[in-house]
Design an enzyme around this catalytic site. Sequence first.
Site, PDB file in Angstrom:
ATOM      1  N   ASP A 250      15.656 -23.958  24.221  1.00 43.86           N
ATOM      2  CA  ASP A 250      14.969 -22.757  23.724  1.00 43.86           C
ATOM      3  C   ASP A 250      13.550 -22.677  24.251  1.00 43.86           C
ATOM      4  O   ASP A 250      12.949 -23.692  24.557  1.00 43.86           O
ATOM      5  CB  ASP A 250      14.872 -22.833  22.197  1.00 43.86           C
ATOM      6  CG  ASP A 250      15.948 -22.019  21.530  1.00 43.86           C
ATOM      7  OD1 ASP A 250      16.821 -21.504  22.240  1.00 43.86           O
ATOM      8  OD2 ASP A 250      15.913 -21.927  20.291  1.00 43.86           O
ATOM      9  N   LYS A 272      14.127 -17.123  25.058  1.00 39.53           N
ATOM     10  CA  LYS A 272      13.730 -15.725  25.208  1.00 39.53           C
ATOM     11  C   LYS A 272      12.236 -15.690  25.478  1.00 39.53           C
ATOM     12  O   LYS A 272      11.443 -16.024  24.623  1.00 39.53           O
ATOM     13  CB  LYS A 272      14.036 -14.953  23.937  1.00 39.53           C
ATOM     14  CG  LYS A 272      15.501 -14.933  23.574  1.00 39.53           C
ATOM     15  CD  LYS A 272      15.720 -14.097  22.327  1.00 39.53           C
ATOM     16  CE  LYS A 272      17.176 -14.090  21.904  1.00 39.53           C
ATOM     17  NZ  LYS A 272      17.720 -15.416  21.568  1.00 39.53           N
ATOM     18  N   MET A 385       8.310 -15.128  12.155  1.00 39.65           N
ATOM     19  CA  MET A 385       8.528 -13.942  12.999  1.00 39.65           C
ATOM     20  C   MET A 385       7.935 -12.695  12.352  1.00 39.65           C
ATOM     21  O   MET A 385       8.523 -11.622  12.409  1.00 39.65           O
ATOM     22  CB  MET A 385      10.036 -13.740  13.251  1.00 39.65           C
ATOM     23  CG  MET A 385      10.648 -14.888  14.022  1.00 39.65           C
ATOM     24  SD  MET A 385      12.452 -14.791  14.103  1.00 39.65           S
ATOM     25  CE  MET A 385      12.925 -15.476  12.517  1.00 39.65           C
TER      26      MET A 385
HETATM   27  N1  SAH Z   1      13.873 -22.839  13.721  1.00 36.97           N
HETATM   28  C1  SAH Z   1      12.445 -22.613  13.814  1.00 36.97           C
HETATM   29  C2  SAH Z   1      12.096 -21.160  13.632  1.00 36.97           C
HETATM   30  C3  SAH Z   1      12.558 -20.285  14.740  1.00 36.97           C
HETATM   31  S1  SAH Z   1      12.128 -18.610  14.494  1.00 36.97           S
HETATM   32  C4  SAH Z   1      11.743 -23.491  12.782  1.00 36.97           C
HETATM   33  O1  SAH Z   1      12.376 -24.114  11.951  1.00 36.97           O
HETATM   34  O2  SAH Z   1      10.520 -23.601  12.855  1.00 36.97           O
HETATM   35  C5  SAH Z   1      10.670 -18.487  15.474  1.00 36.97           C
HETATM   36  C6  SAH Z   1       9.469 -18.387  14.580  1.00 36.97           C
HETATM   37  O3  SAH Z   1       9.088 -19.681  14.127  1.00 36.97           O
HETATM   38  C7  SAH Z   1       8.241 -17.866  15.256  1.00 36.97           C
HETATM   39  O4  SAH Z   1       8.242 -16.455  15.323  1.00 36.97           O
HETATM   40  C8  SAH Z   1       7.162 -18.363  14.319  1.00 36.97           C
HETATM   41  O5  SAH Z   1       7.110 -17.583  13.146  1.00 36.97           O
HETATM   42  C9  SAH Z   1       7.703 -19.724  13.934  1.00 36.97           C
HETATM   43  N2  SAH Z   1       7.148 -20.793  14.781  1.00 36.97           N
HETATM   44  C10 SAH Z   1       7.790 -21.540  15.675  1.00 36.97           C
HETATM   45  N3  SAH Z   1       6.965 -22.443  16.235  1.00 36.97           N
HETATM   46  C11 SAH Z   1       5.761 -22.256  15.662  1.00 36.97           C
HETATM   47  C12 SAH Z   1       4.487 -22.886  15.774  1.00 36.97           C
HETATM   48  N4  SAH Z   1       4.293 -23.902  16.645  1.00 36.97           N
HETATM   49  N5  SAH Z   1       3.465 -22.444  15.012  1.00 36.97           N
HETATM   50  C13 SAH Z   1       3.655 -21.432  14.156  1.00 36.97           C
HETATM   51  N6  SAH Z   1       4.829 -20.805  13.990  1.00 36.97           N
HETATM   52  C14 SAH Z   1       5.878 -21.200  14.726  1.00 36.97           C
END
Ligand code: SAH
Length: 485
Positions: A250, A272, A385
Site C-alpha cells: 500500500d 493509491k 480520512m
Molecule cells: N488501516 C489504517 C487506516 C487506513 S485509512 C490504520 O489502521 O491506521 C487511511 C487513513 O489513515 C488516512 O486517511 C489517515 O486518516 C490515517 N492515517 C494513516 N497513516 C497516518 C499517519 N501516519 N498519520 C495520521 N493519520 C494516518
Amino acid sequence: MRYFPIFLDLDGRDVLVAGGGEQATQKVRLLLKTSTCIWVIAECFAPELIALGVEGRIRLERRAFDAADVAGKVLVYAATGSETGNAPVIAAANAAGIPVNAVDEPQHSSFITPAIVDRNPVVVAIGTEGAAPVLAREIKARLEASLPASLGRLAEAARALRDRAALEIPDGILRRRFWERLLAGPFRAAALAGDLASSARAADTEFQSAAIEASPRGRISLIGCGPGDADLLTLKAQQRLQEADVLVVDRLVGEDVLDYARRDAERILVGKTPGGPSAGQDEINRILVREGLKGRRVARLKGGDPMIFGRAAEEMAAAQEAGIEVEVIPGVTAAHACAARIGMPVTLREKVRAFTVLTGATADGTLDHDWKALSRPGHAIAIYMGMASAGEVRARLIGAGASPKTPVVVVENGTRANERVVAADLGTLTEAIAAFGLNGPAIIFVGLDWDEAGLVRPAHVETYHPSPARWSSQQVAEATHWVMG
Ligand code: SAH
C-alpha cells in the site's frame, strides 16, 4: 549511501601493501584472513612483517616504491605512514584504475575497510562511511557477543548440502522453505555444536519431508505495518516480511518498512497515489489470489492495522474463497500512534468513557453517523480520512449539540519525519487545517483535552489562533505599525 559494500573475491589474487611499519602491519594482519597473495614493498620492515616473510606467508620487497608495482594488483594499500610517502602510491593506483586505500586519508581513498565480525564463512561488515568509527566498533562488539563462535560451522554444514538440495528440491520456493526449516531446526543446534552425526540425521529428515511436499502451499498474510515509523512494526510482522516471496504494498506503508523484507522478494505496488495510477480493490484481490495459488508466501503490507479501515474483509474473503490460507498480523493503527505522539490517552477514567473511530469518507459521500451520540460530552472521536470532509463533520457535530469550543487536534503524517500537530477547537477546525496547509494523511481527534486530563501539552503541538479576518485594511496597518514599532 556513498560507499557501496561488496565482498571481493581475493583468492589467489595479488594485493599490494606499500609501507613496512605499524600501519602496513595492521593491513597485512587483516589481509592474512584471506587467501590472497600479499606483496609488501618498503625500504625497511617491522619485525612482524619480516617473520611473516620468512614463513613465506607474504612477499617482501625491500626497496623504494615504483609506480610499476601496482600492475596486476586488484587492491592497493598506501600504508607508508606519511602523506608524502602515500602520494605516489595513490597516484599510481588511480592511474591504473585500481581501488586504493590510503591509511587515515579517506579523502584520497577510493575504498575503505569496514569493521568486520568474522565467523568465516559468515562475515559481517560494518561501516559508517568514516562518520563515526566508534559507533561501528560498538556495533561490532554487540554482534561479536550475539553471534555464536561456531556460526561458521553452521554455514559450512549448510554449504555441504547445497548441491544435494539443488538436485533433490528443484523447485525454488520449496527449496527456500527447506533451508528455512533446516536452519531453524535441530540441524542448526547439531551443526553449531559440531555434532556431525546428529546434523546429518536432521538434514536427512528434512530432505525426506521436502521430497513428499509436492507443491508449495501459498499463504496470504495481511500485515499491519503501522503509521510510518518502522520501529513500530511487531516482531511477527518483521518475521513475515523476511519470509515473504512477494510483497503487495500500500501507499501508506513507510519505505523503511520494506527494508525488513528479503531483497529478492518481488514487489507489487498497489497503493493509491493521489491523482496517480492505482489498482482497484478487485484488482488487488486478484493479485493476492494469483500469487497465493502459485504457492508463494504473500505479504500484503497495509498501513496501520489491517482491520481498521483497511479493506481486510474483502481480501480475506477472496483468499478464503480461493482456498488459500490467510492470516492477519495486527499493526499499530494511526489513531493509537497519533494519540501516543500527542501524549493524550483516548479514554480517561470517569471523564472519557467512550472512544469512536470513524471515517470521514464514505462510498456515496454521505456521513450518516449517529452525530447525537458522538457529540455527547465524555465521548472522544478519532476521524480517519476526514480532512476533505472536516467542514461537514464540524457542522454535523455542532448541529447535534456539540460545543464549538470542543477541543480538536489534527495529527498529520503521525510518527513520520514530516509529522505536524495542530490544536484548535471544533468551531475553527477547517480554518486551522487551511491555515497550516495540512493535506497529508491525518487523524482528527475530537474531545481530547490535555488540561482536563491533567497532562502537559507536548512542545511540538502548534496552536491555531483565529486570525482577525474581518479587520479592515486600516486596522491591519495600525496593528502592523504597532507590532513593528
Ligand atoms: N488501516 C489504517 C487506516 C487506513 S485509512 C490504520 O489502521 O491506521 C487511511 C487513513 O489513515 C488516512 O486517511 C489517515 O486518516 C490515517 N492515517 C494513516 N497513516 C497516518 C499517519 N501516519 N498519520 C495520521 N493519520 C494516518
